[in-house]
Enzyme design. Structure first.
Site, PDB file in Angstrom:
ATOM      1  N   CYS A 137      22.546  26.882  -5.917  1.00  0.00           N
ATOM      2  CA  CYS A 137      21.739  25.896  -6.637  1.00  0.00           C
ATOM      3  C   CYS A 137      20.881  26.544  -7.718  1.00  0.00           C
ATOM      4  O   CYS A 137      20.299  25.851  -8.547  1.00  0.00           O
ATOM      5  CB  CYS A 137      20.849  25.128  -5.671  1.00  0.00           C
ATOM      6  SG  CYS A 137      21.764  24.363  -4.345  1.00  0.00           S
ATOM      7  N   ASN A 162      20.857  16.086  -3.788  1.00  0.00           N
ATOM      8  CA  ASN A 162      20.943  17.488  -4.216  1.00  0.00           C
ATOM      9  C   ASN A 162      22.294  17.719  -4.899  1.00  0.00           C
ATOM     10  O   ASN A 162      23.330  17.689  -4.239  1.00  0.00           O
ATOM     11  CB  ASN A 162      20.788  18.379  -2.970  1.00  0.00           C
ATOM     12  CG  ASN A 162      20.827  19.863  -3.290  1.00  0.00           C
ATOM     13  OD1 ASN A 162      21.218  20.265  -4.381  1.00  0.00           O
ATOM     14  ND2 ASN A 162      20.447  20.666  -2.322  1.00  0.00           N
ATOM     15  N   HIS A 180      14.392  22.576  -8.784  1.00  0.00           N
ATOM     16  CA  HIS A 180      15.667  22.150  -8.194  1.00  0.00           C
ATOM     17  C   HIS A 180      15.397  20.962  -7.275  1.00  0.00           C
ATOM     18  O   HIS A 180      14.434  20.965  -6.498  1.00  0.00           O
ATOM     19  CB  HIS A 180      16.271  23.321  -7.409  1.00  0.00           C
ATOM     20  CG  HIS A 180      17.438  22.921  -6.572  1.00  0.00           C
ATOM     21  ND1 HIS A 180      18.475  22.142  -7.059  1.00  0.00           N
ATOM     22  CD2 HIS A 180      17.750  23.184  -5.270  1.00  0.00           C
ATOM     23  CE1 HIS A 180      19.356  21.942  -6.095  1.00  0.00           C
ATOM     24  NE2 HIS A 180      18.932  22.562  -4.998  1.00  0.00           N
TER      25      HIS A 180
END
Ligand code: UT7
Length: 330
Positions: free
Chosen positions: A116, A286, A256
């Site tokens: 990520c 996500n 994030h």
């Protein structure tokens, strides 16, 4: 010594698939509830790619939007970098597929794998190419189809992830603007906390690995949560110190988007009010390497990024990895 030139974002773009999967839809698929998902994660819905859509399809659309926004042609690109953990294939790279479909005939292309954190890793390495004078225009894409590697019978992971892509075009900018500081980090001792165990050279795909569901993403959520809260704070303070700034100088914080509790904890530790934090985890879940560029494009298009302001980007994820960057807009 000659001062290195500055590199910054010239344009942004995003693409998310049409299909929306809500928490209520998930209630019919696994033993979960809208209340649990919203309270524990802040996620209300996510986008899911069509069966015939791969990460390159999402990335291509985001890239085309970013090139149009930057007013740069595909032929002007020197390099295409795609951050992804869900490439179309193990090889060739998703970047080469996007490079070809874009018509970026003068560009090199490669994928970058940093979980990520991948988009911020790619942004920093691409900017270095421009700062060094080796290149002029670089396309950086974060593109993911996590829905393809999620076990849709595992409630502890399937409610968390979504699909999407974001892209930026980087090029030379005025002195002192663009990427002003960056931090990249890794701690591979946490490799097994978030991984796809099989399908690589360590454990090649076989009927047994499929039977054991090792081709799906697995995560130790609690461990990753604790790491995320700690590292968001540490990486932010480090990248701010490198730029000679404090958190009070940050006009917009784009973390994030994994979990609203992680984002709120990081903002609190940094002393940043939530008005200065961009949040869209509720709408997309996500999306791994796509989460920061999607948020960046939304913030840009909503006029939230003002001239001469500082934006802080912080990613964390599989590896374990983390990456932070400060952008100063012209
Ligand atoms: O982008 C990459 C980085 N990834 C992340 O940042 C994820 C970081 N981790 C997290 O966001 C959180 O750890 C999760 C959202 C994954 C989990 O939240 P948590 O507060 O840590 O919950 P937990 O794992 O401790 O689970 C609490 C309970 C468990 O039940 P018991 O054992 O207490 O009876 C789980 O079985 O919640 C249960 N549970 C669920 N219940 C309803 C787990 N998933 C679900 C679910 N619906 N979807």
């Amino acid at each position: 010594m000659k001062e290195k030139r500055s590199a910054g974002i010239l344009g942004t773009g995003r693409y998310v698939p049409e299909r929306v999967l809500t928490n209520h839809d998930l209630e019919k698929m696994v033993d979960t509830s809208d209340e649990w998902i919203v309270t524990r994660t802040g996620i209300k819905e996510r986008r899911i790619a069509a069966p015939d859509q791969a990460s390159s399809d999402l990335g291509l659309a985001a890239a085309q939007a970013a090139l149009a926004d930057a007013n740069i042609s595909a032929e002007q690109l020197d390099l295409v970098v795609v951050a992804t953990v869900t490439p179309d294939h193990a090889f060739p790279s998703t970047a080469s597929i996007i490079q070809h479909k874009l018509g970026a005939v003068n560009a090199g292309a490669y994928d970058l794998s940093a979980g990520c954190s991948g988009f911020v890793y790619a942004l920093c390495t691409a900017a270095a190419m421009i700062q060094s004078g080796a290149m002029d225009y670089v396309l950086v894409v974060g593109a993911e189809t996590l829905s393809k590697i999620v076990d849709w019978t595992d409630r502890s992971t399937c409610v968390l992830f979504g699909d999407g892509a974001g892209a930026v075009v980087l090029g030379p900018v005025g002195s002192g603007y663009g990427l002003v500081s960056s931090v990249l980090g890794s701690d591979g001792s946490g490799a097994e906390l978030l991984c796809v165990a099989a399908g690589g050279s360590r454990r090649p795909a076989s009927p047994q690995t499929v039977e054991a569901k090792q081709h799906f993403l697995s995560m130790h959520g609690n461990e990753v949560f604790k790491f995320a809260v700690r590292i968001m704070d540490e990486a932010s303070n480090l990248v701010l110190a490198k730029a000679g700034l404090s958190s009070q100088d940050v006009d917009l914080f784009i973390p994030h988007q994994a979990n609203i509790r992680i984002i709120e904890a990081a903002a609190k530790r940094l002393g940043l009010p939530m008005e200065r934090v961009y949040v869209n985890v509720d709408a997309y879940g996500n999306t791994s390497a796509a989460s920061i560029p999607i948020a960046l494009d939304e913030a840009h298009k909503q006029g939230l990024i003002r001239g001469d302001s500082y934006t802080l980007l912080v990613g964390f994820g599989a590896g374990l990895t983390w990456a932070a960057a400060i952008l100063r807009w012209e």
